[in-house]
Design an enzyme around this catalytic site. Structure first.
Site, PDB file in Angstrom:
ATOM      1  N   CYS A 183       0.720   3.856   1.994  1.00 56.44           N
ATOM      2  CA  CYS A 183       1.214   4.344   3.290  1.00 56.44           C
ATOM      3  C   CYS A 183       2.429   3.546   3.757  1.00 56.44           C
ATOM      4  O   CYS A 183       3.248   4.058   4.516  1.00 56.44           O
ATOM      5  CB  CYS A 183       0.118   4.387   4.342  1.00 56.44           C
ATOM      6  SG  CYS A 183      -0.580   2.820   4.848  1.00 56.44           S
TER       7      CYS A 183
ATOM      8  N   CYS B  89       0.817  -1.213   0.000  1.00 53.90           N
ATOM      9  CA  CYS B  89       0.000   0.000   0.000  1.00 53.90           C
ATOM     10  C   CYS B  89       0.854   1.267   0.000  1.00 53.90           C
ATOM     11  O   CYS B  89       2.032   1.255   0.350  1.00 53.90           O
ATOM     12  CB  CYS B  89      -0.963  -0.007   1.179  1.00 53.90           C
ATOM     13  SG  CYS B  89      -0.158   0.253   2.755  1.00 53.90           S
TER      14      CYS B  89
END
Length: 136
Positions: free
Chosen positions: A48, A46
């Site tokens: 993040c 992902c």
């Protein structure tokens, strides 16, 4: 499962600074239940993880005081290893990315995805460094 060519650079971001990849449940058990401090990074594809978690982990482990062992499991890849690591992180719900510090087999600090998203890597690294200074 993701194609290995896709995750290889993400794995390498951590292994090049000393993290050991754990690919099965037995390796996770051996690492976490060992004496001393163990920092576990649940890696992820992902955004993040890329923008916040991996950079924060790399910064934090450069601290003078840091865990004796640095290990990582990769969500969406080595399911058995990830599930075993997450069992050690209970009662916190499954999260990826996530970062956990263990001392003598006991969870002493955790950073979940909701504490990573939208926060600068340096802020996350400072949180980890505070934990390292306290427990390592």
């Amino acid at each position: 499962m993701y194609p290995e060519y896709l995750v290889a650079p993400m794995r390498e971001e951590l292994t090049r600074v000393g993290f050991e990849e754990l690919k099965d449940a037995d390796a996770v058990t051996k690492a976490i239940e060992s004496e001393g401090t163990v920092f576990v990074m649940v890696n992820s594809v992902c955004g993040c993880a890329a923008a916040n978690a991996r950079p924060a982990a790399r910064m934090a482990v450069q601290n003078e005081k840091h865990p004796g062992k640095l290990v990582t499991v990769f969500a969406g890849m080595e399911t058995e290893a990830v599930n075993k690591a997450r069992n050690y992180m209970l009662p916190y719900p499954p999260s990826s990315p996530a970062m956990a510090l263990f001392k003598d087999g006991k969870l002493v600090h955790i950073i979940e995805r909701h504490q990573i998203e939208g926060r600068p890597a340096q802020m996350i690294a400072d949180n980890l460094i505070d934990a390292f200074d306290q427990y390592c």
